[in-house]
Design a protein around this motif. Structure first.
Motif, PDB file in Angstrom:
ATOM      1  N   UNK A   1       1.151  -1.649   0.023  1.00 21.07           N
ATOM      2  CA  UNK A   1      -0.183   0.525   0.091  1.00 21.07           C
ATOM      3  C   UNK A   1       0.550   1.436  -0.170  1.00 21.07           C
ATOM      4  N   UNK A   2       0.124   2.010   0.098  1.00 22.82           N
ATOM      5  CA  UNK A   2       0.933   3.863   0.141  1.00 22.82           C
ATOM      6  C   UNK A   2       1.213   4.513  -1.486  1.00 22.82           C
ATOM      7  N   UNK A   3       1.271   5.378  -1.275  1.00 19.71           N
ATOM      8  CA  UNK A   3       0.704   6.822  -2.629  1.00 19.71           C
ATOM      9  C   UNK A   3       1.887   6.995  -2.314  1.00 19.71           C
ATOM     10  N   UNK A   4       3.003   7.937  -2.758  1.00 19.98           N
ATOM     11  CA  UNK A   4       4.712   7.909  -1.772  1.00 19.98           C
ATOM     12  C   UNK A   4       4.628   7.756  -0.982  1.00 19.98           C
ATOM     13  N   UNK A   5       4.622   8.687   0.276  1.00 23.76           N
ATOM     14  CA  UNK A   5       4.697   7.549   1.355  1.00 23.76           C
ATOM     15  C   UNK A   5       3.465   7.722   2.400  1.00 23.76           C
TER      16      UNK A   5
ATOM     17  N   UNK B   1       3.047  -1.747  -6.478  1.00 28.59           N
ATOM     18  CA  UNK B   1       2.669  -0.665  -5.183  1.00 28.59           C
ATOM     19  C   UNK B   1       1.959   0.301  -6.850  1.00 28.59           C
ATOM     20  N   UNK B   2       1.513   1.305  -6.476  1.00 29.80           N
ATOM     21  CA  UNK B   2       1.295   2.547  -7.081  1.00 29.80           C
ATOM     22  C   UNK B   2       2.973   3.238  -8.002  1.00 29.80           C
ATOM     23  N   UNK B   3       3.905   3.310  -7.420  1.00 29.58           N
ATOM     24  CA  UNK B   3       5.041   3.893  -7.056  1.00 29.58           C
ATOM     25  C   UNK B   3       6.602   2.492  -7.459  1.00 29.58           C
ATOM     26  N   UNK B   4       7.748   3.451  -7.715  1.00 27.05           N
ATOM     27  CA  UNK B   4       8.568   2.053  -7.444  1.00 27.05           C
ATOM     28  C   UNK B   4      10.037   2.734  -6.264  1.00 27.05           C
TER      29      UNK B   4
ATOM     30  N   UNK C   1      -0.392  -8.942   1.369  1.00 24.22           N
ATOM     31  CA  UNK C   1      -0.100  -7.481   1.556  1.00 24.22           C
ATOM     32  C   UNK C   1      -0.163  -6.959   2.555  1.00 24.22           C
ATOM     33  N   UNK C   2       0.794  -5.557   1.870  1.00 19.18           N
ATOM     34  CA  UNK C   2       1.604  -5.364   2.752  1.00 19.18           C
ATOM     35  C   UNK C   2       0.894  -3.556   3.453  1.00 19.18           C
ATOM     36  N   UNK C   3       0.247  -2.723   4.251  1.00 18.27           N
ATOM     37  CA  UNK C   3      -0.669  -1.965   4.300  1.00 18.27           C
ATOM     38  C   UNK C   3      -0.433  -1.215   5.657  1.00 18.27           C
ATOM     39  N   UNK C   4      -0.821   0.099   5.501  1.00 22.94           N
ATOM     40  CA  UNK C   4      -1.182   0.644   6.696  1.00 22.94           C
ATOM     41  C   UNK C   4      -2.102   1.355   7.051  1.00 22.94           C
ATOM     42  N   UNK C   5      -2.605   1.500   8.520  1.00 23.57           N
ATOM     43  CA  UNK C   5      -4.301   1.949   8.896  1.00 23.57           C
ATOM     44  C   UNK C   5      -3.651   2.707  10.024  1.00 23.57           C
ATOM     45  N   UNK C   6      -4.951   3.409  10.223  1.00 22.46           N
ATOM     46  CA  UNK C   6      -4.797   4.103  11.898  1.00 22.46           C
ATOM     47  C   UNK C   6      -5.245   3.734  12.571  1.00 22.46           C
ATOM     48  N   UNK C   7      -6.386   2.670  13.048  1.00 23.12           N
ATOM     49  CA  UNK C   7      -6.271   2.410  13.426  1.00 23.12           C
ATOM     50  C   UNK C   7      -7.080   0.178  13.959  1.00 23.12           C
ATOM     51  N   UNK C   8      -7.093  -0.233  14.688  1.00 20.56           N
ATOM     52  CA  UNK C   8      -7.391  -1.448  14.507  1.00 20.56           C
ATOM     53  C   UNK C   8      -8.299  -1.793  15.435  1.00 20.56           C
TER      54      UNK C   8
END
Lengths: 214, 228
Positions: free
Chosen positions: B24-28, B51-54, B154-161
Motif C-alpha cells: 500500500x501507499x501513494x508516495x509516502x 505498488x503505485x510507484x517504484x 498485502x502489506x498495508x498501513x492503517x490508523x487503528x484496528x
C-alpha cells in the motif's frame, strides 16, 4: 484582445469558464495554477485522484501533514465538506463520468480530441503514466492548457498526434496563450484569439479552423 | 480471524521467495515502512511487487529494489525525481516493469478481491498500454479487457484496528489499503493503535476485519505528525 495571454491570465480564464458547483480535477503542472483563480462564489469542489474530494490549497508550515497529499505528492489542506475514499473508488468516480471538468497539460492534441501527454516516445525514457489515461477518459469535459506552438515553432494542435496517445477523442477544449479552441463534431472552432487573428493562426497550422459562432 | 503480531518481523514471517506482494501507499502516505523493512530483513527474494510507484529515495520499497529482491514491479508511476534505485535497476535490465494506468491498477486489485475474472475499461483504449490486449466496442465506445491482480500477501498501513481487525485509515493514506487487503491471500496491516472491540463505530469502519489476517501495532514516529 491585443496581446498573447500570460500564463496567469490563461489560468484565470480557465477558472472563469468552469461552471459554478462543478467537481473538478486539476492535473499536475500548469493546470494546478487554475485553483489560484477559482472564487468562493463558484463553490468548486476539487478532486485529487489519490482519494479526496474537497481539497484545499497547498499546506504550509504547521499545516503540513504527510497523510494529506495531492496527486503530485504535495502536502495540501482539506476544506469543510471534504471526503476521503480509496483508490478504486476515486478512479471509479472519474471513469464513471462523475467529474464535470478535468484540466490537463499536453504535448499534443489532435483535431478530433486525441490527447498525448504522458510519454515523449523517446526509446531511452523510463515510462510512467500515473493517472493520465484515467483522467483523460472519464470527465465530462477535458480541457487542455498548453502553449500552441512548440519551441521549434511547430503547432501542438495537429491533424494527428505523433507522440504516444493518452486517450482517444477525449479533449473538448484547448486553452493556449494565442487562442481558445473548441473541439466540436463539426471541427476545430476558434472561440477567441489573443494578440493574433484566425487568419494568422490558420497560416501556421495544419488543421482547418472554423470561425467563432455568433 | 485477525491475529496480532508482537513485532513487524513476526508479522511478515512466512513470506516466501517468489511471492507477489501488494504494498500500500501513494508516495509516502500510507506506505507501511516498518513492514517493508521487516520484509527486507526476512530475506525473501524474487518478489513481484505491486505498488503505485517504484520506491522513493533511500527507504522502504526503494531499498528492496536496490538490493535486487524485486524481480518484477507492477505500478503506474515508476519514474520520479527520487526513484534512482529503480532507475538504475531498470536501465541495467535487472527488474521487469509492468506499467498500468493508475485507475486500471486500482480496479485490477479491486477485481481480485471481489472475485471478478476480468473487466472491460475505457482507460488506455487506443494507446500503447493496450497493445496486445483484447478490446471491444460497447455502445460505440472502445474498451480494453483487463485482468485481476491477486496477491499472496498485502502489506498495508492503517490508523487503528480493533481486536476483530476492523480498520480505519487516515486521510489520503487510505489509498490502496482497502482494496489490497481484499486482494491478497494474507493481508498484514501495521496500525498506529489498537482499540478494544466495540470502540470503533461500525458506521465508520472502512475495511471490515474479514479481510485482515495479521495486525501489528507500530507507534508512529514523532516526525510523522499527529496520529489523530
Amino acid at each position: 484582445m491585443s496581446e498573447k495571454l500570460s500564463r496567469e491570465d490563461l489560468a484565470r480564464l480557465v477558472a472563469q469558464d468552469i461552471q459554478p458547483g462543478s467537481f473538478v480535477n486539476l492535473g499536475i503542472g500548469q493546470p494546478t495554477s487554475v485553483s489560484n483563480y477559482l472564487t468562493a462564489e463558484q463553490d468548486i469542489t476539487l478532486h485529487t485522484e489519490n482519494g479526496m474530494l474537497g481539497m484545499g490549497p497547498e499546506a504550509h508550515g504547521d499545516e503540513i501533514d504527510q497523510d494529506l497529499i495531492n496527486a503530485g505528492k504535495v502536502p495540501v489542506t482539506e476544506v469543510p465538506g471534504a471526503s476521503y475514499f480509496h483508490h478504486a473508488d476515486s478512479f471509479a468516480m472519474m471513469r464513471g463520468g462523475h467529474l464535470d471538468v478535468c484540466v490537463l497539460g499536453a504535448f499534443q492534441v489532435s483535431a478530433t480530441g486525441d490527447l498525448a501527454n504522458w510519454h515523449t516516445g523517446a526509446p531511452d525514457a523510463i515510462p510512467a503514466v500515473g493517472g493520465a489515461m484515467d483522467l483523460a477518459t472519464g470527465a465530462k469535459d477535458v480541457y487542455v492548457m498548453m502553449s500552441l506552438f512548440a519551441k521549434d515553432g511547430t503547432p501542438k494542435l495537429v491533424p494527428e498526434c505523433s507522440y504516444p496517445l493518452t486517450g482517444v477523442g477525449c479533449v473538448t477544449r484547448v486553452y493556449t496563450n494565442d487562442a481558445v479552441f473548441l473541439l466540436t463534431p463539426e471541427g476545430v472552432r476558434v472561440r477567441e484569439t489573443f494578440g493574433t487573428t484566425l487568419e494568422e493562426l490558420q497560416s501556421k497550422m495544419d488543421i482547418k479552423l472554423l470561425p467563432p459562432t455568433e | 480471524m485477525a491475529k496480532f503480531a508482537a513485532t513487524a518481523q513476526d508479522a511478515v514471517a512466512g513470506i516466501q521467495d517468489g511471492a507477489t506482494v501488494l504494498i500500500g501507499g501513494f508516495g509516502n502516505a500510507g506506505q507501511p515502512m516498518e513492514l517493508i523493512d521487516a520484509l527486507m530483513d526476512c530475506g525473501a527474494t524474487d518478489l513481484t511487487v505491486v505498488n503505485n510507484n517504484a520506491g522513493q529515495a533511500d527507504a522502504g520499497l526503494a531499498l528492496l529494489i536496490k538490493e535486487r529482491r524485486v524481480k518484477k514491479i507492477i505500478c503506474s508511476f515508476p519514474r520520479q525525481s527520487d526513484s534512482w534505485h529503480f532507475d538504475t535497476a531498470y536501465r541495467a535490465g535487472e527488474i521487469e516493469l509492468e506499467l498500468v494506468p493508475q485507475g486500471n491498477l486500482a480496479e485490477r486489485i479491486r477485481a481480485a478481491g471481489a472475485g471478478i475474472g476480468g473487466f472491460f475499461t475505457p482507460t488506455g483504449y487506443g494507446t500503447m498500454l493496450a497493445e496486445g490486449k483484447e478490446t471491444r466496442m460497447i455502445d460505440g465506445k472502445g474498451y480494453v479487457l483487463e485482468s485481476p491482480i491477486y496477491g499472496d500477501v498485502a502489506l498495508i498501513k492503517a490508523l487503528t484496528s480493533d481486536k476483530k481487525g476492523n480498520l480505519v485509515y487516515r486521510k489520503t493514506a487510505r489509498n490502496f489499503g482497502p482494496i489490497m487487503a481484499a486482494a491478497a491471500k494474507k493481508s498484514i496491516v501495521q496500525v498506529s493503535g489498537i482499540v478494544e472491540t466495540g470502540q470503533l463505530d461500525p458506521e465508520v469502519i472502512v475495511t471490515p476485519g474479514i479481510y485482515v489476517d495479521t495486525v501489528v501495532e507500530i507507534a508512529p514516529q514523532a516526525a510523522e505528525g499527529e496520529a489523530h
